[in-house]
Structure formats: C-alpha cells, structure tokens
Design a protein around this motif. Structure first.
Motif, PDB file in Angstrom:
ATOM      1  N   PHE A   1       7.007 -68.688 -47.575  1.00 58.82           N
ATOM      2  CA  PHE A   1       7.840 -69.754 -47.017  1.00 58.82           C
ATOM      3  C   PHE A   1       7.222 -71.128 -47.301  1.00 58.82           C
ATOM      4  O   PHE A   1       7.907 -72.063 -47.723  1.00 58.82           O
ATOM      5  CB  PHE A   1       7.976 -69.524 -45.511  1.00 58.82           C
ATOM      6  CG  PHE A   1       8.858 -70.511 -44.813  1.00 58.82           C
ATOM      7  CD1 PHE A   1      10.227 -70.475 -44.994  1.00 58.82           C
ATOM      8  CD2 PHE A   1       8.323 -71.465 -43.966  1.00 58.82           C
ATOM      9  CE1 PHE A   1      11.055 -71.389 -44.350  1.00 58.82           C
ATOM     10  CE2 PHE A   1       9.131 -72.372 -43.316  1.00 58.82           C
ATOM     11  CZ  PHE A   1      10.502 -72.338 -43.509  1.00 58.82           C
ATOM     12  N   GLU A   2       5.894 -71.215 -47.094  1.00 59.16           N
ATOM     13  CA  GLU A   2       5.204 -72.488 -47.310  1.00 59.16           C
ATOM     14  C   GLU A   2       5.189 -72.868 -48.781  1.00 59.16           C
ATOM     15  O   GLU A   2       5.421 -74.032 -49.147  1.00 59.16           O
ATOM     16  CB  GLU A   2       3.760 -72.393 -46.813  1.00 59.16           C
ATOM     17  CG  GLU A   2       3.640 -72.188 -45.324  1.00 59.16           C
ATOM     18  CD  GLU A   2       2.211 -71.869 -44.936  1.00 59.16           C
ATOM     19  OE1 GLU A   2       1.318 -72.653 -45.245  1.00 59.16           O
ATOM     20  OE2 GLU A   2       1.993 -70.793 -44.319  1.00 59.16           O
ATOM     21  N   VAL A   3       4.912 -71.864 -49.642  1.00 55.93           N
ATOM     22  CA  VAL A   3       4.840 -72.157 -51.080  1.00 55.93           C
ATOM     23  C   VAL A   3       6.225 -72.541 -51.609  1.00 55.93           C
ATOM     24  O   VAL A   3       6.350 -73.445 -52.432  1.00 55.93           O
ATOM     25  CB  VAL A   3       4.261 -70.947 -51.857  1.00 55.93           C
ATOM     26  CG1 VAL A   3       4.256 -71.223 -53.348  1.00 55.93           C
ATOM     27  CG2 VAL A   3       2.850 -70.639 -51.382  1.00 55.93           C
ATOM     28  N   ALA A   4       7.271 -71.884 -51.098  1.00 55.48           N
ATOM     29  CA  ALA A   4       8.634 -72.240 -51.514  1.00 55.48           C
ATOM     30  C   ALA A   4       8.919 -73.698 -51.145  1.00 55.48           C
ATOM     31  O   ALA A   4       9.518 -74.447 -51.930  1.00 55.48           O
ATOM     32  CB  ALA A   4       9.646 -71.308 -50.856  1.00 55.48           C
ATOM     33  N   GLY A   5       8.477 -74.103 -49.966  1.00 53.84           N
ATOM     34  CA  GLY A   5       8.652 -75.496 -49.543  1.00 53.84           C
ATOM     35  C   GLY A   5       7.885 -76.445 -50.454  1.00 53.84           C
ATOM     36  O   GLY A   5       8.383 -77.510 -50.831  1.00 53.84           O
TER      37      GLY A   5
ATOM     38  N   ARG B   1       3.354 -63.895 -45.665  1.00 62.07           N
ATOM     39  CA  ARG B   1       2.453 -64.838 -45.004  1.00 62.07           C
ATOM     40  C   ARG B   1       2.597 -66.258 -45.542  1.00 62.07           C
ATOM     41  O   ARG B   1       2.629 -67.222 -44.786  1.00 62.07           O
ATOM     42  CB  ARG B   1       1.001 -64.344 -45.160  1.00 62.07           C
ATOM     43  CG  ARG B   1      -0.061 -65.289 -44.644  1.00 62.07           C
ATOM     44  CD  ARG B   1       0.070 -65.527 -43.144  1.00 62.07           C
ATOM     45  NE  ARG B   1      -0.834 -66.575 -42.705  1.00 62.07           N
ATOM     46  CZ  ARG B   1      -0.551 -67.868 -42.763  1.00 62.07           C
ATOM     47  NH1 ARG B   1       0.626 -68.278 -43.240  1.00 62.07           N
ATOM     48  NH2 ARG B   1      -1.418 -68.765 -42.342  1.00 62.07           N
ATOM     49  N   TYR B   2       2.636 -66.389 -46.895  1.00 69.22           N
ATOM     50  CA  TYR B   2       2.599 -67.734 -47.488  1.00 69.22           C
ATOM     51  C   TYR B   2       3.868 -68.123 -48.256  1.00 69.22           C
ATOM     52  O   TYR B   2       4.000 -69.274 -48.668  1.00 69.22           O
ATOM     53  CB  TYR B   2       1.396 -67.858 -48.440  1.00 69.22           C
ATOM     54  CG  TYR B   2       0.071 -67.689 -47.751  1.00 69.22           C
ATOM     55  CD1 TYR B   2      -0.392 -68.638 -46.846  1.00 69.22           C
ATOM     56  CD2 TYR B   2      -0.723 -66.567 -47.992  1.00 69.22           C
ATOM     57  CE1 TYR B   2      -1.608 -68.475 -46.196  1.00 69.22           C
ATOM     58  CE2 TYR B   2      -1.936 -66.393 -47.346  1.00 69.22           C
ATOM     59  CZ  TYR B   2      -2.373 -67.352 -46.455  1.00 69.22           C
ATOM     60  OH  TYR B   2      -3.568 -67.196 -45.814  1.00 69.22           O
TER      61      TYR B   2
ATOM     62  N   TRP C   1       1.588 -60.885 -49.029  1.00 74.62           N
ATOM     63  CA  TRP C   1       1.227 -62.268 -49.352  1.00 74.62           C
ATOM     64  C   TRP C   1       2.452 -63.157 -49.180  1.00 74.62           C
ATOM     65  O   TRP C   1       2.381 -64.243 -48.598  1.00 74.62           O
ATOM     66  CB  TRP C   1       0.705 -62.336 -50.788  1.00 74.62           C
ATOM     67  CG  TRP C   1      -0.033 -63.591 -51.147  1.00 74.62           C
ATOM     68  CD1 TRP C   1      -1.376 -63.792 -51.133  1.00 74.62           C
ATOM     69  CD2 TRP C   1       0.540 -64.849 -51.587  1.00 74.62           C
ATOM     70  NE1 TRP C   1      -1.679 -65.077 -51.531  1.00 74.62           N
ATOM     71  CE2 TRP C   1      -0.523 -65.747 -51.813  1.00 74.62           C
ATOM     72  CE3 TRP C   1       1.850 -65.295 -51.796  1.00 74.62           C
ATOM     73  CZ2 TRP C   1      -0.324 -67.052 -52.251  1.00 74.62           C
ATOM     74  CZ3 TRP C   1       2.044 -66.612 -52.225  1.00 74.62           C
ATOM     75  CH2 TRP C   1       0.954 -67.471 -52.449  1.00 74.62           C
TER      76      TRP C   1
END
Lengths: 99, 189
Positions: free
Chosen positions: B26-30, B23-24, B20
């Motif tokens: 990097f985006e959630v950290a942003g 996949r996600y 998970w």
C-alpha cells in the motif's frame, strides 16, 4: 565506499531528524547525501531496519505511514557514524602527512 | 513518473511475496503514484522482489491459481474432456473389443489426420490440464540454512485438482501408448 551510501544508514540518518514517511525519506536522502534511492531499495531497507527493531512504524497518515527511529536504532546509528568518523579522520590525517 | 514507468513499477510491485505486499504494498503504491521517477524504479522494485523471495522465506505461489484452485480444476477438466473421451472410447472399442464403439469412434479418429490443429490440441491437452490442475497446489519456499538456501516444495491436497491431475496423467499415458503402438504397427507393416 566505507558503506556511507548504505541504504540502511541513509534511512537511519534521515529518521534521526524525526519521523518521516517513505516519500519524505527519499527527498531527504537525495538532499543530504545526493543519493537517489529507488522504492524497492528504500522499502527493503525499511523492512530490514524494522525487523531489527531499529525503526518502528507509526499509524497511517492518510495513504502514508511514517516511521521513527527507536532508542536501539539511535544507538546503532551512533556506533556506525562513530566508526565512519574515525575512518574519515584517520584518512584525512594520513593525507595531510603524505602531502 | 511516466505512465509506462508507473505501470512497470506497479507490475514489479506485484512480483513481491504476498506477505511483503500485504505489509508494504500500500505504501509503495502510494510512493509510485507520488514520486517523479522512471523505469529505473521498476527495475529497482524487480530487484527488490527477487531479493525478498530469496531471503525473506516468503512463499512463492502462482497467484491467482493458489487462491482459486476450483476454477482452475474446472478449466483443466474441460480442456481434458475431448482427449479423455477419444482415448476412453478408443480403449473401450479396441482393447475391450466393443465393436459398436470402435465402429463409431474410428471414423472420427481417422478424420483427425486431416485436422492437424485439432490433433495437436488433443495431444497437448492432457499436459496443459495437468499443469492447470496442479499449479494451484504448489507452495514453493526458499529457506535459509546451512550450508546455503534450499528450495522447499510443498504440495497441498485439494481433491478435485488431484483427481483431475491423475486423470490427465493416465490419459496422457494411454495416448502415448496408443501413439507408440500405432507407430510400431506402421513400421511393421
């Protein structure tokens, strides 16, 4: 109630207007539904919708990845909104009759 | 987002299954960095992590132990070494009747009665070493199915870790045997 606050539905409605990344979806949902999605809820919904083929990821735009609704997603959203609309119309008619 | 909230959210993000996160994450950290939210987001991410583990079929591994079994085996061996030496020499001295070894070891063992912390360390070390050696080998997975989800436990074979784990068990068994025997002898006396 009626699943109108279902994160999957809210994300699909947001993406029906065009491709958006996660942060833009959060802001849009807050504006049109008054619902504040948490990041875990948002990406949980994105993961489910992506796995079901209702949305798809686009290439990274800097640190953000936009998503767009697929044809299948648009059809599923239409069905869902149609069902909700029918329930709303029925409820309103009954309210009028009983008033 | 407040500083504490951001740190808590990043911590909660790390609780998600590795697949998970790949996949996600990097985006959630942003999103965590960009959005104006609070500890509620951390709680939301923690809930999402539990859900991802429970429904995603993703492996639950003890990171970074799973990625670095060798160093964990080395630390386990170092931790086990003093107890292994004391138990081994004691067995050679008393069970095999090598008097010279027994005479050399016994004064050191007698001193342990006065050093409670060291004594406790020697007793607990095999258990801790066992965990350190074997935890990197575990791959737990919740699998969906009928009639309900089941916990699947897989153990991969890393020879060094398995050997250290086995030595830790044998050392613990010998130590427990020694303690029990000593207790019985003291009661009998």
């Amino acid at each position: 109630m009626l699943g109108a606050n279902d994160p999957n539905l809210l994300v699909l409605v947001s993406l029906a207007a065009g491709p958006r990344h996660g942060h833009a979806i959060l802001l849009d949902v807050r504006e049109f539904a008054g619902v504040r999605l948490g990041p875990g809820t948002l990406y949980g919904a994105i993961g489910r919708l992506e796995a079901d083929g209702l949305i798809e990821a686009m290439p990274l735009d800097g640190r953000r990845r936009p998503y767009r609704i697929t044809g299948e997603g648009r059809a599923a959203l239409g069905d869902r909104l149609g069902g909700l609309n029918q329930a709303v119309q029925t409820g309103l008619r009954r309210m009028e009759r009983s008033a | 987002m407040t500083r504490i909230g951001r740190r808590a959210a990043r911590l909660a993000l790390r609780l998600h299954p590795r697949a998970w996160r790949e996949r996600y994450g990097f985006e959630v950290a942003g999103l965590i960095d960009d959005s104006d939210s609070s500890l509620a987001d951390a709680a939301d991410l923690a809930r999402s992590a539990i859900h991802a583990h429970a429904t995603g079929g993703a492996p639950m591994r003890f990171e970074p132990a799973y990625r670095h079994p060798g160093p964990f085996a080395a630390v386990a061996a170092l931790l086990l070494l003093p107890t292994f030496a004391v138990v081994g020499l004691s067995l050679i001295g008393h069970e095999l009747g090598v008097t010279a070894v027994a005479n050399a070891v016994d004064p050191w063992i007698a001193r342990l009665d006065d050093a409670r912390a060291l004594d406790l360390f020697l007793v607990l070390a095999p258990a801790i070493a066992f965990l350190l050696a074997l935890v990197p080998l575990l791959d737990l997975r919740i699998e969906r199915g009928e009639p309900g989800p089941t916990l699947a436990v897989r153990v991969r074979a890393v020879p060094a870790n398995l050997v250290i784990g086995a030595v830790a068990i044998l050392t613990a068994a010998a130590l427990v045997g020694h303690i029990v025997t000593e207790s019985v002898l003291r009661i009998g006396a």
